[in-house]
Design a protein around this motif. Structure first.
Motif, PDB file in Angstrom:
ATOM      1  N   THR A  57       6.088 -44.112 -13.189  1.00  0.00           N
ATOM      2  CA  THR A  57       4.865 -44.189 -12.707  1.00  0.00           C
ATOM      3  C   THR A  57       4.290 -42.309 -12.156  1.00  0.00           C
ATOM      4  N   SER A  81      -3.204 -47.166  -8.089  1.00  0.00           N
ATOM      5  CA  SER A  81      -3.978 -47.957  -9.266  1.00  0.00           C
ATOM      6  C   SER A  81      -3.651 -48.272 -10.186  1.00  0.00           C
ATOM      7  N   LEU A  82      -2.167 -47.193 -10.505  1.00  0.00           N
ATOM      8  CA  LEU A  82      -1.178 -47.466 -11.590  1.00  0.00           C
ATOM      9  C   LEU A  82      -0.725 -49.118 -11.495  1.00  0.00           C
ATOM     10  N   ASP A  86      -3.430 -56.070 -11.965  1.00  0.00           N
ATOM     11  CA  ASP A  86      -4.408 -56.471 -12.320  1.00  0.00           C
ATOM     12  C   ASP A  86      -4.182 -54.950 -14.128  1.00  0.00           C
ATOM     13  N   GLN A  87      -3.975 -54.097 -13.953  1.00  0.00           N
ATOM     14  CA  GLN A  87      -3.591 -52.671 -14.417  1.00  0.00           C
ATOM     15  C   GLN A  87      -2.455 -52.826 -16.263  1.00  0.00           C
ATOM     16  N   TRP A  89       0.343 -51.289 -16.820  1.00  0.00           N
ATOM     17  CA  TRP A  89       0.808 -50.618 -16.660  1.00  0.00           C
ATOM     18  C   TRP A  89       1.968 -50.100 -17.261  1.00  0.00           C
ATOM     19  N   TRP A  92       0.182 -48.392 -20.349  1.00  0.00           N
ATOM     20  CA  TRP A  92      -0.018 -46.917 -19.713  1.00  0.00           C
ATOM     21  C   TRP A  92       1.616 -45.964 -19.898  1.00  0.00           C
TER      22      TRP A  92
END
Length: 171
Positions: A57, A81-82, A86-87, A89, A92
């Motif tokens: 990250t 936030s990353l 609920d992301q 990850w 990303w």
């Protein structure tokens, strides 16, 4: 001694060592955040999963290549936030890794940082750790200890990511 499989920073075999400082610094930050949180023993696989997820990250969120000690505190909200529940990850991470790989191929320069990040990502995806099944509803009486509940094999990144997120909160 030259790093095996890499050319020097000038693109020729000049005997220079290409040091993966960006990855090593990201790993250091992740390690310090986790140690400060005192969530897991540093020798555990869970700690490694948290460190690798957090290091990815930190490393991948540094889009300008300017990660410095002074900016660490200003980046905590971004990392929170990353790594939030609920992301997406893992999506990303894949996108950023693909982008960095394309940039490295285009520049035709060694990318030891990216190689170490790819190794960490592979380990996080391919390694499964036995963890409490948080989705299970225990049938019957109350559980005495955390080891008494149902367990499930879980990809390391799925354990490491919440550990990293919690470590940032505790920092």
């Amino acid at each position: 001694m030259q790093h095996r499989g890499h050319q020097s920073t000038e693109g020729t075999d000049g005997g220079e060592l290409t040091v993966p400082m960006a990855w090593l610094y990201a790993e250091y930050i992740a390690d310090e955040l986790l140690r400060t949180g005192d969530l897991m023993p540093p020798t555990s696989f869970e700690f490694r999963a948290g460190r690798d997820a957090l290091a990815l990250t930190v490393f991948l969120s540094d889009t300008e290549g300017e990660l410095s000690g002074i900016r660490v505190v200003t980046q905590l909200e971004t990392w929170l936030s990353l790594t939030a529940y609920d992301q997406p990850w893992q999506d990303w991470v894949r996108e950023r890794m693909d982008q960095l790989a394309a940039e490295a191929a285009e520049s035709e320069r060694p990318a030891p940082d990216l190689e170490l990040a790819e190794a960490a990502w592979r380990w996080l995806q391919e390694t499964e750790l036995l963890a409490p099944d948080l989705n299970a509803v225990p049938g019957g009486g109350a559980l005495v200890g955390e080891d008494d509940g149902p367990k499930v094999w879980t990809p390391a990144w799925q354990l490491g990511l919440p550990l990293g997120h919690l470590a940032i909160h505790l920092f």
